[in-house]
Design a protein around this motif. Sequence first.
Motif, mmCIF file in Angstrom:
data_model
loop_
_atom_site.group_PDB
_atom_site.id
_atom_site.type_symbol
_atom_site.label_atom_id
_atom_site.label_comp_id
_atom_site.label_asym_id
_atom_site.label_seq_id
_atom_site.Cartn_x
_atom_site.Cartn_y
_atom_site.Cartn_z
ATOM 1 N N ARG A 43 56.239 74.163 47.624
ATOM 2 C CA ARG A 43 55.014 73.713 47.005
ATOM 3 C C ARG A 43 54.949 72.325 47.018
ATOM 4 O O ARG A 43 55.862 71.763 46.128
ATOM 5 C CB ARG A 43 54.515 74.088 45.786
ATOM 6 N N GLN A 44 53.972 71.439 47.798
ATOM 7 C CA GLN A 44 53.904 70.128 47.812
ATOM 8 C C GLN A 44 52.502 69.485 47.115
ATOM 9 O O GLN A 44 51.665 69.926 48.089
ATOM 10 C CB GLN A 44 54.271 69.350 48.997
ATOM 11 N N GLN A 45 52.330 68.719 46.477
ATOM 12 C CA GLN A 45 51.177 68.055 45.950
ATOM 13 C C GLN A 45 51.122 66.758 45.820
ATOM 14 O O GLN A 45 52.110 66.223 45.449
ATOM 15 C CB GLN A 45 50.773 68.883 44.479
ATOM 16 N N VAL A 46 50.196 66.039 46.441
ATOM 17 C CA VAL A 46 49.934 64.583 46.586
ATOM 18 C C VAL A 46 48.809 64.368 45.523
ATOM 19 O O VAL A 46 47.655 64.967 45.761
ATOM 20 C CB VAL A 46 49.773 64.338 47.842
ATOM 21 N N GLN A 47 48.784 63.397 44.829
ATOM 22 C CA GLN A 47 47.706 63.055 43.911
ATOM 23 C C GLN A 47 47.881 61.317 43.659
ATOM 24 O O GLN A 47 48.696 60.859 43.744
ATOM 25 C CB GLN A 47 47.872 63.671 42.655
ATOM 26 N N ARG A 48 46.599 60.934 43.279
ATOM 27 C CA ARG A 48 46.422 59.797 42.959
ATOM 28 C C ARG A 48 46.593 59.344 41.455
ATOM 29 O O ARG A 48 46.110 60.028 40.624
ATOM 30 C CB ARG A 48 45.432 59.039 43.399
ATOM 31 N N VAL A 49 47.435 58.618 40.829
ATOM 32 C CA VAL A 49 47.769 58.133 39.557
ATOM 33 C C VAL A 49 47.562 56.883 39.115
ATOM 34 O O VAL A 49 47.820 55.972 39.830
ATOM 35 C CB VAL A 49 49.291 58.582 39.173
ATOM 36 N N GLU A 50 46.642 56.640 38.165
ATOM 37 C CA GLU A 50 46.168 55.396 37.478
ATOM 38 C C GLU A 50 47.470 55.100 36.425
ATOM 39 O O GLU A 50 47.932 55.623 35.854
ATOM 40 C CB GLU A 50 44.921 55.309 36.904
ATOM 41 N N SER A 51 48.002 53.847 36.721
ATOM 42 C CA SER A 51 49.094 53.268 35.704
ATOM 43 C C SER A 51 48.686 51.716 35.501
ATOM 44 O O SER A 51 47.770 51.187 36.088
ATOM 45 C CB SER A 51 50.663 53.528 36.552
ATOM 46 N N PRO A 52 49.549 51.083 34.627
ATOM 47 C CA PRO A 52 49.025 49.701 34.233
ATOM 48 C C PRO A 52 49.581 48.635 35.505
ATOM 49 O O PRO A 52 48.856 47.815 35.664
ATOM 50 C CB PRO A 52 50.240 49.343 33.422
ATOM 51 N N GLN A 53 50.278 49.251 36.389
ATOM 52 C CA GLN A 53 50.463 48.520 37.715
ATOM 53 C C GLN A 53 49.452 48.737 38.969
ATOM 54 O O GLN A 53 49.492 48.091 39.795
ATOM 55 C CB GLN A 53 51.987 48.837 38.308
ATOM 56 N N GLY A 54 48.501 49.734 38.523
ATOM 57 C CA GLY A 54 47.656 49.895 39.593
ATOM 58 C C GLY A 54 47.595 51.543 40.005
ATOM 59 O O GLY A 54 48.204 52.358 39.259
#
Length: 126
Positions: A43-54
């Motif tokens: 199982r492999q999942q790719v997601q976009r995450v918001e962090s203080p660095q962008g």
Amino acid sequence: MGSVEDDLATEWFTHDVVFHVGAGESPYGPSAGDDVPVKCHVRQQVQRVESPQGQQIVTDTIVYAPLRVMAERGDTLTLTDPFEPGPWQIIARSVHHGAGVNLPNHLKFVCDVPTSPGVETAGPYG
């Protein structure tokens, strides 16, 4: 005629994974380890995450393998298409039994991008 558990394992373990058992640093220097091909469930999942660095792209990779696999935390593995091949480092390992659900007994390997001391890695997509 096979058992129900054998049939479940055949249906569930369908992805080709190569475990690199014993790879890494040893008391005698770097070790290549042994390449062990195994049919697993990935199982492999790719997601976009918001962090203080962008924004960052984070990949979660989990490999479910038969109980006979002798890989440990720190070993690496590679995957085949359609998954991001890696190499991936095993950061956690746990044993799971069917417990009445339609899954074969298996090992669960949580994987991450291998890192070296003092080296920052963004991941295969970042």
